[in-house]
Design an enzyme around this catalytic site. Structure first.
Site, PDB file in Angstrom:
ATOM      1  CG  HIS A   1      -1.880   1.104   1.601  1.00  0.00           C
ATOM      2  ND1 HIS A   1      -2.607   1.470   0.988  1.00  0.00           N
ATOM      3  CD2 HIS A   1      -1.462   2.703   2.367  1.00  0.00           C
ATOM      4  CE1 HIS A   1      -2.889   2.917   1.601  1.00  0.00           C
ATOM      5  NE2 HIS A   1      -2.143   3.416   2.204  1.00  0.00           N
ATOM      6  CD  GLU A   2       1.416   3.145   3.332  1.00  0.00           C
ATOM      7  OE1 GLU A   2       2.566   4.570   2.776  1.00  0.00           O
ATOM      8  OE2 GLU A   2       1.203   3.182   4.223  1.00  0.00           O
TER       9      GLU A   2
ATOM     10  CG  HIS B   1       0.395   5.936  -0.619  1.00  0.00           C
ATOM     11  ND1 HIS B   1      -0.639   6.873  -0.865  1.00  0.00           N
ATOM     12  CD2 HIS B   1       0.174   5.790   0.787  1.00  0.00           C
ATOM     13  CE1 HIS B   1      -2.049   6.702  -0.096  1.00  0.00           C
ATOM     14  NE2 HIS B   1      -1.408   6.126   1.380  1.00  0.00           N
TER      15      HIS B   1
ATOM     16  CD  GLU C   1      -4.232   6.929   1.974  1.00  0.00           C
ATOM     17  OE1 GLU C   1      -4.340   5.560   3.056  1.00  0.00           O
ATOM     18  OE2 GLU C   1      -3.502   7.549   2.792  1.00  0.00           O
TER      19      GLU C   1
END
Length: 262
Positions: free
Chosen positions: A123-124, A127, A184
């Site tokens: 997930h990070e 980004h 997100e």
């Protein structure tokens, strides 16, 4: 002067539009090199000011998961990532432009196995791949410039202050905060695909958010938060599972079988 400010703002919006990995149109006015420099500088400052966990076993485990994720990235993005474990009780992690990944030790109490940790790191990294930091900075730049333009148009005095205050509140609750939720959710989408491509079970992303919900002491209503609610994230991830399980099976068949032990 007023006309020039308006024309410059319109021109900026036109030339700075890019596309995210999911096909979403973005406003990005900062280059990759600029963002990498800022990310590296911020990361170095964090390493100097925050407590770094230097335990061999912990670092080996976290690096194993992170390396498994990054080695499946597009060519040019696979190598050179720096992974640091910070001694911090919060269940958090982050990734910065410039190929920097930080993981808090508190996360390892919530992400209970390699697959759940991979869902967070994926997930990070999502980004970074989606240029979300550059996008946020660009939105802030345009928002501040727009306020200056409005100020120039309405002149000085109490009227100007009232409009500026209204724009600030409108930006916070009408534009920037919902936009954060969109980013997100987009990173959830990218991250679960990254973990599946690396051979981590995507079902663990749902298990992780159940753990997060149980560990949290409550969170603000979704419409007042920059993050989607746990329930929304779980529902969205469940909808992706059939496709992600296929990617996961293909990755395992291709030999992607990470074995990172806590």
């Amino acid at each position: 002067m007023k006309r020039t400010l308006i024309l410059l703002s319109v021109a900026l919006l036109v030339v700075a539009c890019t596309t995210s990995p999911t096909g979403r149109r973005q406003l990005v006015i900062f280059s990759d090199a600029e963002m990498s420099n800022m990310g590296a500088t911020a990361f170095d400052e964090m390493k100097q000011k925050a407590s770094v966990d230097r335990s061999g076993e912990v670092n080996q485990y976290v690096s194993c998961v992170a390396d498994s994720i990054t080695r499946t990235l597009p060519e040019g993005e696979r190598t050179g990532w720096e992974v640091v474990v910070f001694d911090d009780d919060s269940a958090n992690a982050f990734a910065l432009p410039g190929k920097k990944i930080g993981v808090h030790t508190g996360l390892l109490k919530v992400a209970k196995n390699q697959d759940q940790l991979a869902s967070v790191i994926g997930h990070e990294v999502g980004h970074v791949l989606a240029k979300h930091s550059a996008e946020r900075m660009s939105m802030q730049f345009v928002s501040q410039s727009s306020q200056q333009i409005v100020g120039a148009l309405i002149g000085e005095g109490a009227g100007q202050q009232a409009v500026m205050a209204a724009l600030g509140l409108g930006s916070q609750y009408g534009v920037l905060m919902p936009y954060g939720r969109l980013q997100e959710s987009e990173s959830d989408n990218i991250g679960v695909q990254l973990m599946a491509q690396a051979g981590f079970n995507p079902q663990a992303s749902i298990d992780l958010w159940h753990n997060m919900a149980a560990a949290s002491n409550g969170q603000p209503p979704e419409f007042l938060s920059t993050h989607p609610s746990h329930e929304t994230r779980i529902s969205d991830l469940q909808a992706l599972m059939p496709e992600m399980q296929q990617i996961y099976k293909q990755a395992r068949a291709a030999g992607y079988k990470p074995n990172c032990r806590k």
